[in-house]
Motif scaffolding. Structure first.
Motif, PDB file in Angstrom:
ATOM      1  N   HIS A  69       9.325  32.938 -34.419  1.00 46.83           N
ATOM      2  CA  HIS A  69       9.198  34.129 -33.101  1.00 46.83           C
ATOM      3  C   HIS A  69      10.897  33.911 -32.642  1.00 46.83           C
ATOM      4  O   HIS A  69      10.538  31.858 -32.101  1.00 46.83           O
ATOM      5  CB  HIS A  69       8.390  33.139 -31.979  1.00 46.83           C
ATOM      6  N   LEU A  70      11.728  34.750 -32.375  1.00 47.38           N
ATOM      7  CA  LEU A  70      12.766  34.423 -32.343  1.00 47.38           C
ATOM      8  C   LEU A  70      12.910  34.430 -29.989  1.00 47.38           C
ATOM      9  O   LEU A  70      11.424  35.167 -29.302  1.00 47.38           O
ATOM     10  CB  LEU A  70      13.816  35.457 -32.405  1.00 47.38           C
ATOM     11  N   HIS A  71      13.927  33.622 -29.887  1.00 44.56           N
ATOM     12  CA  HIS A  71      14.153  32.797 -27.919  1.00 44.56           C
ATOM     13  C   HIS A  71      13.495  34.222 -27.807  1.00 44.56           C
ATOM     14  O   HIS A  71      13.169  34.682 -26.152  1.00 44.56           O
ATOM     15  CB  HIS A  71      15.168  32.788 -28.154  1.00 44.56           C
ATOM     16  N   ASP A  72      14.110  35.068 -27.819  1.00 45.90           N
ATOM     17  CA  ASP A  72      14.094  36.805 -26.763  1.00 45.90           C
ATOM     18  C   ASP A  72      13.603  37.938 -27.817  1.00 45.90           C
ATOM     19  O   ASP A  72      13.092  37.494 -29.281  1.00 45.90           O
ATOM     20  CB  ASP A  72      15.772  37.096 -27.046  1.00 45.90           C
ATOM     21  N   ASP A  73      12.718  38.652 -27.052  1.00 47.74           N
ATOM     22  CA  ASP A  73      12.171  39.481 -27.704  1.00 47.74           C
ATOM     23  C   ASP A  73      13.129  40.820 -28.253  1.00 47.74           C
ATOM     24  O   ASP A  73      14.003  40.536 -27.829  1.00 47.74           O
ATOM     25  CB  ASP A  73      11.234  40.072 -26.832  1.00 47.74           C
ATOM     26  N   GLU A 130       8.171  41.491 -21.570  1.00 44.52           N
ATOM     27  CA  GLU A 130       9.537  41.639 -22.674  1.00 44.52           C
ATOM     28  C   GLU A 130      10.348  43.296 -22.391  1.00 44.52           C
ATOM     29  O   GLU A 130       9.311  44.137 -21.670  1.00 44.52           O
ATOM     30  CB  GLU A 130       8.432  41.646 -24.020  1.00 44.52           C
ATOM     31  N   GLU A 131      10.438  43.352 -22.794  1.00 43.89           N
ATOM     32  CA  GLU A 131      12.072  44.666 -22.417  1.00 43.89           C
ATOM     33  C   GLU A 131      11.069  46.143 -22.527  1.00 43.89           C
ATOM     34  O   GLU A 131      10.477  46.787 -22.043  1.00 43.89           O
ATOM     35  CB  GLU A 131      12.792  44.574 -23.796  1.00 43.89           C
ATOM     36  N   ALA A 134      14.521  26.239 -26.756  1.00 43.61           N
ATOM     37  CA  ALA A 134      14.050  26.815 -26.832  1.00 43.61           C
ATOM     38  C   ALA A 134      13.072  27.788 -25.794  1.00 43.61           C
ATOM     39  O   ALA A 134      13.089  29.523 -25.628  1.00 43.61           O
ATOM     40  CB  ALA A 134      13.489  27.073 -28.337  1.00 43.61           C
ATOM     41  N   GLU A 135      11.690  26.783 -25.536  1.00 43.61           N
ATOM     42  CA  GLU A 135      11.267  28.389 -24.613  1.00 43.61           C
ATOM     43  C   GLU A 135      11.485  28.301 -23.759  1.00 43.61           C
ATOM     44  O   GLU A 135      11.662  29.286 -22.467  1.00 43.61           O
ATOM     45  CB  GLU A 135      10.180  26.473 -24.428  1.00 43.61           C
ATOM     46  N   GLU A 142      14.479  29.043 -22.738  1.00 41.97           N
ATOM     47  CA  GLU A 142      15.686  30.347 -22.783  1.00 41.97           C
ATOM     48  C   GLU A 142      14.414  31.583 -22.754  1.00 41.97           C
ATOM     49  O   GLU A 142      15.159  32.808 -22.292  1.00 41.97           O
ATOM     50  CB  GLU A 142      16.104  30.887 -24.626  1.00 41.97           C
ATOM     51  N   ARG A 143      13.074  31.671 -23.682  1.00 41.26           N
ATOM     52  CA  ARG A 143      12.041  32.699 -23.548  1.00 41.26           C
ATOM     53  C   ARG A 143      11.185  33.004 -22.469  1.00 41.26           C
ATOM     54  O   ARG A 143      11.986  33.817 -21.475  1.00 41.26           O
ATOM     55  CB  ARG A 143      11.319  32.541 -24.746  1.00 41.26           C
ATOM     56  N   GLY A 160      14.094  34.966 -20.083  1.00 42.81           N
ATOM     57  CA  GLY A 160      13.992  36.344 -20.748  1.00 42.81           C
ATOM     58  C   GLY A 160      12.716  36.793 -19.840  1.00 42.81           C
ATOM     59  O   GLY A 160      12.361  37.586 -19.356  1.00 42.81           O
TER      60      GLY A 160
END
Lengths: 360, 306
Positions: free
Chosen positions: A334-338, B195-196, B256-257, B259-260, B263
């Protein structure tokens, strides 16, 4: 890993349920193989522009487009299949004469229904795939399939099409009036009159017209369906299942795997996206002395939440492994950014192809 | 919220894997608790709602999962039989047709027909007078297929109304189409993730629903939003913390969380800026799997936010 799966392969078909990163994975495989010297085309039927998005293109059309990425040893091309356009092309190709061609293309039923696509979509993708493969302009074709269970309907499509073409139903419409009904034996007259009551006479007449104009092309269709099927089952083709470690995605993966095996399709392996990894051990006391009580408590909670998800993912994938036998599974964390752009795709490369990196 | 639940049909759609089924189930719970006899319809061979409530699958049969909350997984074959029976006003004639191989071949070959009979069944479930004689519901919620296939299903009636210029199919198709386009009776909920790609697809969906169906989204629901646990100052401290073998794993996980989360918030802002429809959010639940307790929690939060 993926490089080994695709050794001597010319077609790679990515299947799986919705939201598991199928389009992204297809793009990452294509990019990775292009980086390693292959001339690759990645194809999608998905009109939602996901593929164009992840490749940094404004949009894709029914023609292949070269994707310019720095540092590729090979070439990367992409296209979005337009099922309606493909259907038209096939009609043009198979029609014995101009009159038949125009009759089909201008038939109201054909126009409305081939626009609405739905059922024929998946099969048309296979047709286009077959055509591109025949032309032989690429070393590898990567296909991103639509995100439904019906995505595998194309496995049946050639058989269904042949069955229909051979069926007496079609003969009813194609034989001279009167004889057609006799072919079906007694009772057909009743069926027809009931059908008229249910659907309206106009619709039935239009359908008859449609099938009649189609009749001249059935032989070509049958032949082609058989060849599409050969390509899918060929040893130069590889099916890759894409999944996430969530329960329903895993259940779908087991189902897809079963379907592929049943149909005798060449299965390469599973790619599991968005796997939580958890991380090493952490000592609460060490955290507290490093960060102070309050922050340490928050950090620890985050960490434990993450680890619970990692445990779930590990158990889910173990279950998948036990249910599909000794098939390779590649895990992508599960990468930090999608992942939605070229940078993201490059990040996936490391996990898909191993740490060596592309080229050389 | 009450306005949404006061409609007769709610269509829940969105990109694959964003949690449409969960949102449909949560909406169903809210409606049933407010006293509405509610049915959740699953389509395209999917049957997950019953499992969420710990019940066995029962396919094309309506069944009660919780007080006032029912579910059904629409089987196009069965829906087609029902439609024939209704249309011909005779079980015998329907049997003649259904048993005919000619009819089977023709109906299997007609593209879009299973979408039409599926949405027809959903429409029937939302009627005050049911064609198929079943009991009446106050509200039907359909867990529709993902974006493209979802729109194909909604468009099926107008497509068929165009194909059949006259006759019973056209009349039926026009009635269903009119019902879907009537925003007083049919609502649309689009589910997304922060998400994008799901956000892009939500924009596309809003545009296509308007262009192809004259339908507007009542509410977009963004699922799986992570909590903002750390303040800016705390993040700074985490970044600057001295490396320590016994603490690094947890510190890395926390960063890490973070950063998510950043985003996600950026995508949520983008969605709110670009979408005409209002946007509500649901939290990410860290429970390993979604059970009844989690569904209950989501329903309570959703009720407050709508």
């Amino acid at each position: 890993m993926i490089e080994r799966w695709l050794e001597r392969k010319q077609v790679c078909i990515c299947a799986g349920s919705g939201g598991v990163g199928k389009t992204t994975t297809s793009a990452a495989i294509a990019l990775g193989m292009a980086a390693r010297g292959k001339k690759v085309a990645v194809l999608t039927i998905d009109p939602a522009r996901r593929l164009a998005n992840s490749l940094g293109l404004p949009e894709l059309g029914n023609e292949e487009r070269r994707v310019n990425v720095d540092g590729l040893e090979g070439e990367l091309w992409a296209m979005m299949l337009d099922p309606k356009r493909t259907f038209d092309e096939i009609v043009e190709w198979h029609a014995p004469d101009e009159r038949t061609r125009d009759a089909v293309l201008s038939n109201r039923i054909y126009q409305e229904l081939s626009n609405a696509v739905a059922g024929s979509q998946e099969y048309m993708a296979m047709e286009k795939l077959h055509e591109l493969h025949q032309e032989g302009r690429y070393d590898l074709l990567v296909l991103d399939t639509p995100p439904t269970r019906n995505a595998l309907d194309f496995l049946d499509a050639p058989r269904r099409l042949t069955e229909f073409v051979d069926s007496r139903a079609l003969q009813v419409f194609t034989a001279p009036a009167g004889i057609g009904l006799k072919l079906l034996g007694r009772g057909t007259g009743v069926v027809f009159s009931v059908m008229k009551r249910a659907t309206g006479i106009d619709l039935l007449a239009d359908m008859g017209e449609f099938f009649k104009s189609f009749a001249g092309m059935t032989e070509g269709f049958r032949e082609r369906a058989a060849r599409v099927n050969e390509l899918l089952a060929d040893s130069r083709t590889a099916f890759v299942l894409v999944t996430s470690p969530r329960r329903h995605a895993l259940e779908d993966a087991v189902w897809f795997h079963h379907r592929l095996m049943e149909a005798g399709m060449p299965f390469a392996g599973v790619i599991a996206n968005r796997v939580h990894r958890g991380g090493g051990d952490s000592d609460p006391a060490a955290l507290a002395s490093l960060l102070g009580e309050d922050l340490a408590r928050k950090v620890l909670r985050t960490y434990e939440d993450e680890r619970r998800l990692a445990d779930r993912d590990r158990a889910g994938l173990a279950e998948l492994r036990s249910r599909i036998g000794r098939k390779p599974i590649v895990e992508i964390p599960h990468l930090h950014d999608d992942v939605h752009d070229l940078d993201g795709l490059r990040q996936m490369d490391e996990y898909l192809f191993g740490r060596e990196g592309p080229g050389r | 919220m009450s306005a949404l639940l006061d409609k007769r049909l709610i269509v829940v759609t969105g990109k694959g894997g964003v949690g449409k089924t969960t949102v449909a189930a949560a909406l169903g719970l809210i409606a049933a608790r407010s006293g509405k006899r509610t049915v959740i319809c699953e389509v395209a061979e999917q049957e997950r709602i019953a499992g969420l409530f710990g019940a066995d699958e029962s396919g094309h049969e309506e069944r009660e999962l919780a007080p006032g909350l029912h579910s059904i997984s629409v089987d196009p074959e069965r829906a087609k039989e029902e439609w024939l029976r209704y249309q011909l006003k005779s079980g015998t004639l329907a049997g003649v047709l259904g048993g005919s191989s000619l009819f089977r071949y023709l109906s299997a070959a007609a593209p879009g027909l299973s979408e039409l009979v599926t949405i027809g069944k959903v429409w029937d479930l939302a009627q005050l007078e049911r064609r198929t004689g079943g009991s009446v519901f106050d509200l039907a919620i359909v867990d529709a297929p993902a974006t493209g296939h979802g729109i194909a299903m909604l468009r099926a009636p107008s497509t068929y109304a165009g194909v059949a210029r006259v006759g019973p199919i056209r009349r039926q198709a026009l009635r269903i189409d009119g019902f879907l386009r009537d925003s007083a009776r049919t609502g649309v909920v689009v589910v997304a993730l922060p998400e994008e790609m799901p956000v892009n697809e939500t924009f596309d969906l809003e545009r296509r629903l308007a262009e192809e169906m004259d339908m507007v989204i009542d509410t977009a629901i963004v699922n799986g939003l992570y909590p903002e646990r750390f303040t800016g100052a705390e993040v700074k401290r985490l970044r600057e913390a001295t490396p320590s073998p016994n603490a690094d794993g947890a510190v890395r996980a926390a960063l890490a969380e973070h950063e998510r989360v950043r985003g996600q918030r950026a995508q949520l802002r983008r969605l709110r800026r670009g979408l005409a429809a209002p946007v509500a959010t649901l939290p990410f639940l860290f429970a390993p799997e979604l059970g009844l307790d989690q569904l209950d929690e989501l329903a309570r939060r959703l009720e407050r936010r709508l």
